[in-house]
Structures are given as C-alpha cells and as structure tokens.
Design an enzyme around this catalytic site. Structure first.
Site, short mmCIF file in Angstrom:
data_model
loop_
_atom_site.label_atom_id
_atom_site.label_comp_id
_atom_site.label_asym_id
_atom_site.label_seq_id
_atom_site.Cartn_x
_atom_site.Cartn_y
_atom_site.Cartn_z
N PRO A 9 49.71 38.00 72.01
CG PRO A 9 47.58 37.74 72.28
CD PRO A 9 48.56 38.67 72.82
CG ASN A 10 48.72 33.84 69.16
OD1 ASN A 10 49.85 32.75 69.08
ND2 ASN A 10 47.57 33.82 69.30
NE ARG A 17 48.59 35.30 64.54
CZ ARG A 17 47.85 35.29 65.27
NH1 ARG A 17 48.04 36.45 64.90
NH2 ARG A 17 45.74 35.76 65.66
CE1 TYR A 22 46.55 38.82 61.65
CE2 TYR A 22 45.81 36.86 61.89
CZ TYR A 22 46.03 38.28 62.45
OH TYR A 22 45.17 38.45 63.25
CG ASN A 71 48.50 44.45 66.75
OD1 ASN A 71 46.94 43.50 67.89
ND2 ASN A 71 48.31 44.06 66.27
CB ALA A 74 43.80 37.00 70.70
CG HIS A 77 39.13 40.13 69.80
ND1 HIS A 77 38.58 41.13 69.39
CD2 HIS A 77 39.82 39.77 69.69
CE1 HIS A 77 39.41 41.61 68.55
NE2 HIS A 77 40.45 40.75 68.68
CG ASP A 84 40.09 47.94 84.81
OD1 ASP A 84 39.49 48.50 84.25
OD2 ASP A 84 40.53 47.56 85.26
CD GLU A 95 41.82 48.63 69.94
OE1 GLU A 95 41.49 49.57 70.76
OE2 GLU A 95 42.08 47.75 69.70
CG HIS A 97 43.29 45.66 65.60
ND1 HIS A 97 43.69 44.74 66.14
CD2 HIS A 97 42.42 46.70 66.21
CE1 HIS A 97 43.26 45.18 67.61
NE2 HIS A 97 42.84 45.81 67.56
CB SER A 99 42.67 42.07 59.98
OG SER A 99 42.22 41.33 61.60
NE ARG A 104 40.41 38.62 60.97
CZ ARG A 104 41.38 37.97 61.73
NH1 ARG A 104 41.85 38.99 62.54
NH2 ARG A 104 41.66 36.38 61.80
NE ARG A 108 39.09 36.83 64.66
CZ ARG A 108 40.38 36.50 65.03
NH1 ARG A 108 41.44 36.68 66.22
NH2 ARG A 108 40.21 35.18 64.89
C1 DQA Z 1 44.78 41.56 65.35
C2 DQA Z 1 43.95 40.84 65.02
C3 DQA Z 1 43.00 39.98 66.76
O1 DQA Z 1 41.48 40.04 66.31
C4 DQA Z 1 44.08 38.45 66.55
O2 DQA Z 1 43.04 37.87 67.48
C5 DQA Z 1 45.27 39.25 66.59
C6 DQA Z 1 45.34 39.99 65.64
C7 DQA Z 1 45.28 42.43 64.70
O3 DQA Z 1 46.64 43.01 64.17
O4 DQA Z 1 44.63 42.13 62.94
O5 DQA Z 1 46.40 38.32 66.91
O6 DQA Z 1 44.82 41.57 66.69
#
Ligand code: DQA
Length: 137
Positions: A9-10, A17, A22, A71, A74, A77, A84, A95, A97, A99, A104, A108
């Site tokens: 998401p996002n 954003r 980012y 990735n 959110a 977390h 699962d 996995e 990320h 950031s 943070r 997170r």
């Molecule tokens: C993220 C880190 C997450 O905590 C956050 O909710 C994101 C982006 C990252 O790529 O740094 O949306 O996954």
C-alpha cells in the site's frame, strides 16, 4: 529466471509521497531501469493497496517463479495473512524496504514478513530492490 516484485500500500505514490523519506522517483521509472539492467531476467511487477490482492498475487507466483521480492509497506507491520501466505508458498521471498524501518517509529520495528522470508534488505533506498535481485543471481 523469473522474479516477481510485489509492492504494497501507498507505494503507487512513490515519487510524490514523503519525498524526504522515499525520494522523487516513480517506481515505474525505476522498474524500467531494473529491466534494462537485468535483461536476462523475466521481471514481473505487481502493486496493490489491498491486502487480499497481495496474498492472491503471492499464491499466483509462489509456485512457479524463481524468486519473489516483496515490499509489503505498512502491511509488513500488521499482516498475519501475508506472513502465512509466504509460509504457504514454495518460492523464496526476499523482504525489502526503501527506508531503514529500524531507524523510524517503534511500530515499524515489527515485521510479520521477516520470520518467513529468506532474507531482508532495507535502508538502501530504491537500490534495496536491485540488491535483492542480485541475491537471487
Ligand atoms: C516501507 C516502510 C514501511 O514502514 C512503510 O509503511 C512504507 C514503506 C519502506 O519501503 O521503507 O509504506 O515499506
């Protein structure tokens, strides 16, 4: 070799954003660079803001692809379901990320993905995705 990149998401808003965290680049632009850098790999890209769609995508690619880079943003977390799903599939998952989530907020620092993933790469900006691809090679 077939590698699937899954963004949560996002992350469709990358480029606009919170650019101080980012960056200014869109993921579509970065994905084109990745495809040019790794022409020998069949790279697939999927993004959704919906938890169940991300789970469905893991099921779709998780028995035939050679690697998955996720990735979960959110949902990292919060989502027992994504954790699962990773446990349920055959394909190895890295996995990533953008950031450094450990630098943070405390919420997170928890991940439902990490215990089920082959590895974790974070904090290198968009380059986290490239490093994840390299790890599969
Ligand atoms: C993220 C880190 C997450 O905590 C956050 O909710 C994101 C982006 C990252 O790529 O740094 O949306 O996954």
């Amino acid at each position: 070799m077939k590698i699937s990149i899954i963004n949560g998401p996002n992350l469709n808003l990358l480029g606009q954003r919170e650019p101080s965290i980012y960056g200014n680049q869109t993921f579509d632009h970065y994905f084109a660079d990745l495809k040019a850098k790794f022409p020998q790999i069949e790279l697939d890209y999927f993004q959704s803001n919906i938890e169940g769609d991300l789970i469905d995508q893991l099921h779709r690619v998780g028995f035939s692809f050679d690697g998955i880079i996720i990735n979960a943003a959110a949902y990292t977390h919060t989502s027992v379901g994504l954790g699962d799903a990773i446990k349920a599939i055959d394909t190895s998952v890295i996995e990533v990320h953008i950031s450094n989530t450990f630098a943070r907020e405390d919420f997170r620092h928890t991940s439902y993905i990490t215990p089920n993933a082959k590895g974790l790469i974070l904090g290198f900006g968009f380059d986290s995705y490239r490093l994840a691809i390299e790890s599969f090679l």
